[in-house]
Design an enzyme around this catalytic site. Structure first.
Site, PDB file in Angstrom:
ATOM      1  N   HIS A  83       0.824  -1.204   0.000  1.00  0.00           N
ATOM      2  CA  HIS A  83       0.000   0.000   0.000  1.00  0.00           C
ATOM      3  C   HIS A  83       0.860   1.256   0.000  1.00  0.00           C
ATOM      4  O   HIS A  83       0.467   2.288  -0.549  1.00  0.00           O
ATOM      5  CB  HIS A  83      -0.911   0.015   1.240  1.00  0.00           C
ATOM      6  CG  HIS A  83      -1.964  -1.041   1.230  1.00  0.00           C
ATOM      7  ND1 HIS A  83      -3.282  -0.785   1.548  1.00  0.00           N
ATOM      8  CD2 HIS A  83      -1.916  -2.358   0.922  1.00  0.00           C
ATOM      9  CE1 HIS A  83      -3.986  -1.903   1.448  1.00  0.00           C
ATOM     10  NE2 HIS A  83      -3.165  -2.869   1.077  1.00  0.00           N
ATOM     11  N   ASP A  86      -4.799   5.886   3.043  1.00  0.00           N
ATOM     12  CA  ASP A  86      -5.054   4.479   2.760  1.00  0.00           C
ATOM     13  C   ASP A  86      -6.492   4.150   3.117  1.00  0.00           C
ATOM     14  O   ASP A  86      -7.008   4.601   4.137  1.00  0.00           O
ATOM     15  CB  ASP A  86      -4.097   3.599   3.568  1.00  0.00           C
ATOM     16  CG  ASP A  86      -4.226   2.130   3.179  1.00  0.00           C
ATOM     17  OD1 ASP A  86      -5.096   1.451   3.760  1.00  0.00           O
ATOM     18  OD2 ASP A  86      -3.489   1.669   2.300  1.00  0.00           O
TER      19      ASP A  86
END
Length: 466
Positions: free
Chosen positions: A5, A108
């Site tokens: 990520h 995120d």
């Protein structure tokens, strides 16, 4: 706070800097060294470090999913990140008091609480996803349809989504294991539902993909978002990063054992690269089968082995000799896939790996391990035509309740990808997609334009940073 990520977000940060913006990355202490090593050349990027919360059910020193000693700790890890909300709001409050609120926060998607924090200060919050457009649209369609109704059917039953025309058959068994935890009242499913709600309520989604690859599904994904928000396809971000850093991956100036080994290979496109990412544990029994399958296939290989305890079968290293290289340390996967000797990728089909492979024109031998990787694998094989799927049921062995795919299946898959007719067609298609990917990030390409449009939509506000 997971490597898969973080990498696209760092690539995006550098691209924003090159467009005249400043970026503040908010992270925790143990994540700083890795981030700093990748952004140190960019003075417009600064870091703010928040102490990671101490929680009883999480060992000290676990500030990244790669640090977790067991996958069972992923939910306690996510719960711990919620405790970062107040310190994060403290950073925003300080920015407010100094008259320099950011034009947006890119978060995120698992950090769903950042939406409430941004609303306190009137800052647009964008969710950054580790998935492509189509897999994301499927998951959002599942939430709209109701998880409990889907979980009630049998694994072989087909699931239909009125909003989506899928390029493959989707059955209940394809539902990602991340949401196969029970009914809608299950704690994990409640968390995933909250993540989804924050997504659709955000100012938009940042998607690591490009319109030529997934444009036909973009309108469907955006139909799930509130307030006419956009899903901004600005990838592949690794190629954006290549333009920012060097204009491309410079293999000639890299000196490391695996690149040196690839340089010595006599035939281009002959090496199969084998790696399953950092998140999934592969049992010793399965490792033995992979080793024997690679030996039987007779193909040159580079195999990244994450396990520090596994030892190959007796005599295996002598038998494969110089035909194979086993790497136990960190490798630069992007450089391996970009190398002209590499001709195939045996992968778990995480979205980063899919994009990195396609961007280099390398076809995939898909072996999904969890999360949405089964969707990615079907999409690559049946939707894009750029790979082959490892059979998940044929000739499986049962070892202590752990399903192990046999060496013969692995051998057949490697041979077909590297020398078979299906592999040839997949390689041609992967190369076509690689050309499209590079064009998307070039000046005036679809992803390049979208990033410009995103910035223009934000900089109309009277604020100075991101």
């Amino acid at each position: 706070m997971a490597h898969g990520h973080t990498m696209p977000l760092l690539d995006l940060s550098k691209a924003l800097c090159c467009r005249g913006l400043t970026v503040t990355i908010i992270t925790t202490p143990l994540n700083v060294p890795d981030i700093t090593s990748k952004v140190s050349k960019h003075p417009q990027i600064s870091l703010r470090v928040l102490p990671f919360p101490r929680v009883p059910d999480l060992p000290e020193g676990c500030e990244n999913t790669a640090h977790l000693p067991s996958p069972d700790l992923i939910f306690p890890f996510f719960r711990a990140t919620k405790m970062l909300q107040q310190p994060f709001e403290g950073v925003l409050r300080e920015m407010f008091e100094n008259g320099c609120l950011p034009i947006c926060v890119i978060s995120d998607f698992f950090l769903e609480w950042t939406l409430d924090s941004c609303r306190l200060f009137g800052i647009p919050r964008f969710a950054s996803h580790g998935m492509g457009v189509l897999p994301m649209a499927v998951l959002k369609a599942m939430h709209m349809q109701g998880l409990s109704s889907i979980m009630a059917i049998s694994n072989s039953d087909h699931v239909k989504f009125p909003q989506l025309n899928l390029p493959f058959a989707f059955v209940k068994g394809d539902v990602p294991d991340t949401i196969q935890k029970g009914d809608d009242e299950d704690p994990w499913n409640r968390f995933i539902t909250e993540v989804d709600k924050a997504d659709v309520s955000s100012a938009g989604l940042i998607v690591n993909s490009f319109e030529e690859l997934e444009g036909e599904y973009l309108a469907t994904l955006e139909s799930f978002l509130e307030n006419k928000a956009n899903a901004w396809c600005v990838g592949p971000l690794l190629l954006v990063n290549n333009r920012v850093e060097t204009g491309g991956i410079d293999l000639k100036n890299q000196s490391c054992p695996y690149i040196d080994w690839l340089d010595k290979q006599p035939v281009q496109n002959a090496v199969i690269y084998v790696s399953f990412g950092t998140q999934f544990h592969v049992s010793d029994a399965q490792m033995d089968e992979i080793a024997m399958g690679l030996e039987m296939a007779g193909q040159p290989f580079v195999w990244v082995v994450r396990s520090t305890k596994w030892s190959p079968p007796e005599g295996w290293e002598e038998r494969v000799n110089e035909r194979g290289l086993v790497a136990r340390d960190w490798v630069d996967q992007r450089s391996i896939l970009a190398h002209p000797s590499t001709g195939g990728f045996l992968t778990h089909c995480g979205w980063n790996s899919v994009l990195e492979s396609l961007s280099s024109g390398v076809p995939l031998l898909a072996w999904p391990m969890g999360a949405e990787q089964g969707l990615n694998a079907k999409y690559v094989v049946e939707g894009m035509g750029a790979g082959i799927l490892i059979p998940q049921e044929r000739k499986r062995m049962e070892t202590k309740e752990i399903k192990v795919i046999g060496h013969d299946v692995i051998c057949d898959g490697v041979k077909e990808l590297m020398a078979g007719e299906r592999g040839r067609r997949a390689r041609e298609r992967a190369r076509e997609l690689g050309v499209m990917a590079r064009q998307a990030v070039e000046k005036g390409g679809s992803s390049d334009r979208k990033l410009d449009e995103l910035i223009e939509s934000l900089t109309g506000r009277d604020k100075k940073g991101v």
